[in-house]
Motif scaffolding. Structure first.
Motif, PDB file in Angstrom:
ATOM      1  N   TRP A  65       0.722  -1.257  -0.139  1.00  0.00           N
ATOM      2  CA  TRP A  65      -0.102   0.001  -0.155  1.00  0.00           C
ATOM      3  C   TRP A  65       1.021   1.385  -0.152  1.00  0.00           C
ATOM      4  CZ3 TRP A  65      -4.104  -1.340   4.260  1.00  0.00           C
ATOM      5  CH2 TRP A  65      -4.628  -2.387   4.198  1.00  0.00           C
ATOM      6  N   TYR A  97       4.001   0.678   2.410  1.00  0.00           N
ATOM      7  CA  TYR A  97       3.716   0.044   3.624  1.00  0.00           C
ATOM      8  C   TYR A  97       3.618  -1.682   2.998  1.00  0.00           C
ATOM      9  CZ  TYR A  97       1.032  -2.653   7.218  1.00  0.00           C
ATOM     10  OH  TYR A  97       0.466  -3.589   7.958  1.00  0.00           O
ATOM     11  N   VAL A 124       1.895  -4.901   3.442  1.00  0.00           N
ATOM     12  CA  VAL A 124       1.150  -5.223   4.547  1.00  0.00           C
ATOM     13  C   VAL A 124       1.451  -6.657   5.272  1.00  0.00           C
ATOM     14  CG1 VAL A 124      -1.220  -6.178   5.017  1.00  0.00           C
ATOM     15  CG2 VAL A 124      -0.771  -4.105   3.581  1.00  0.00           C
ATOM     16  N   CYS A 178      -2.261  -4.279  10.763  1.00  0.00           N
ATOM     17  CA  CYS A 178      -2.269  -3.628   9.453  1.00  0.00           C
ATOM     18  C   CYS A 178      -3.703  -2.562   9.440  1.00  0.00           C
ATOM     19  CB  CYS A 178      -2.438  -4.632   8.149  1.00  0.00           C
ATOM     20  SG  CYS A 178      -3.534  -6.116   8.659  1.00  0.00           S
ATOM     21  N   GLY A 186      -2.991   1.083   8.201  1.00  0.00           N
ATOM     22  CA  GLY A 186      -3.747   1.575   6.970  1.00  0.00           C
ATOM     23  C   GLY A 186      -4.507   3.023   7.323  1.00  0.00           C
ATOM     24  N   HIS A 214      -9.285  -2.417   4.671  1.00  0.00           N
ATOM     25  CA  HIS A 214      -9.021  -3.327   3.711  1.00  0.00           C
ATOM     26  C   HIS A 214     -10.091  -3.178   2.517  1.00  0.00           C
ATOM     27  CE1 HIS A 214      -6.957  -4.893   6.975  1.00  0.00           C
ATOM     28  NE2 HIS A 214      -5.962  -5.499   6.249  1.00  0.00           N
ATOM     29  N   LYS A 264      -3.104   0.812  -3.667  1.00  0.00           N
ATOM     30  CA  LYS A 264      -3.094  -0.661  -3.290  1.00  0.00           C
ATOM     31  C   LYS A 264      -2.490  -1.397  -4.334  1.00  0.00           C
ATOM     32  CE  LYS A 264      -6.397  -0.545   0.241  1.00  0.00           C
ATOM     33  NZ  LYS A 264      -7.706  -0.996   0.676  1.00  0.00           N
ATOM     34  N   THR A 285       7.334  -2.024   7.065  1.00  0.00           N
ATOM     35  CA  THR A 285       6.414  -3.046   7.391  1.00  0.00           C
ATOM     36  C   THR A 285       6.329  -3.371   9.033  1.00  0.00           C
ATOM     37  OG1 THR A 285       5.437  -5.198   6.846  1.00  0.00           O
ATOM     38  CG2 THR A 285       7.932  -5.206   7.157  1.00  0.00           C
TER      39      THR A 285
END
Length: 272
Positions: A7, A16, A18, A24, A28, A45, A53, A76
């Motif tokens: 993302w 990032y 995920v 996450c 996000g 999500h 994404k 991460t």
């Protein structure tokens, strides 16, 4: 292959990778807020806009160019393998999902039939032998990861090192990998390393745990779920996660890391 699970903010302030079951949803939402000054209304999500994404085709060339050119800070987040696999069990196997159904349709009936797992029922307050069922689930998770049967491993319990390595193998480099267990410290270091359109005050950010509240509560301390055989299975599946992210394999009751993550070691071992 590209950069699955990656993302990026629309402002390209940060990238990032995920890792499921590692904060996450919260990460996000922080990224979304840092661009827009408000949180996404719903589960991040599900967001189809307001953030890039890899799963959205239009985002792929932008993410690819950014990551290969290392134009933005990339990070991460990881979690203790013992608590992560436990969380996957309670959320994905025992819990009722956001759509009101069991996870992945026929997965739970398959586990009940082939592995003798019980998952409880919301009507009866999820009464079942959690320890016995979890240990049987662990056998199933091992079978999916080591032998790809009776199905391919699910992203929620496949090794973190596997998720993290795709980013490196395809030309990315991480600037920071931090622990869920020291979330505020790690996330603050990420925010300190980037410029965002909207300032983020971590102390005021709620925790977005989208999996909470729709399954049974863990009835025992973490260490009670792992006997000697279970520990052996966990190490067999997650050896790289323990080694690279410095978690304590010997003591399932200690969720905190026991050393510092060496980014050069991670890139060397996961980029090969």
């Amino acid at each position: 292959m590209g950069f699955p699970g990656t993302w990026m903010t629309e402002s390209e302030s940060v990238v990032y990778r995920v890792v499921p079951k590692c904060a996450c949803s919260t990460i996000g939402q922080i990224m979304y807020y840092s661009d827009h000054g408000e949180f996404f209304d719903g589960d991040i999500h599900d967001a189809q806009g307001g953030m890039h994404k890899w799963a959205m085709e239009d985002s792929q060339p932008l993410i690819s160019a950014n990551v290969k050119g290392h134009q933005s800070f990339a990070f991460t987040c990881v979690r203790n393998p013992y608590t992560r696999i436990l969380s996957s069990f309670f959320d994905k196997i025992c819990g009722i999902q956001r759509n009101g159904k069991r996870y992945r349709g026929n997965l739970v009936p398959l586990l009940i039939q082939k592995y003798g797992i019980e998952v409880g029922d919301p009507e009866t307050g999820f009464e079942f032998d959690q320890i016995k069922s979890f240990r049987r689930f662990l056998l199933f998770a091992r079978d999916t990861i080591k032998f790809r049967r009776p199905m391919d491993p699910d992203i929620h319990w496949s090794a973190q090192s596997g998720h993290i390595s795709t980013f490196i193998v395809n030309g990315g480099r991480y600037d920071k990998i931090f622990w869920t267990e020291a979330f505020n410290d790690g996330m603050q270091q990420v925010l300190d390393g980037i410029e965002t359109p909207h300032k983020v005050d971590l102390a005021k950010i709620p925790r977005f745990n989208e999996s909470e509240g729709h399954g049974p509560k863990r009835a025992h301390p973490v260490e009670d779920y792992f006997d000697d055989l279970s520990k052996h299975l966990v190490y067999e599946i997650y050896k790289k996660d323990f080694v690279l992210f410095k978690y304590d394999f010997e003591n399932p009751g200690n969720k905190m890391p026991v050393g510092e993550i060496d980014l050069d070691e991670v890139h060397a071992k996961l980029g090969a």
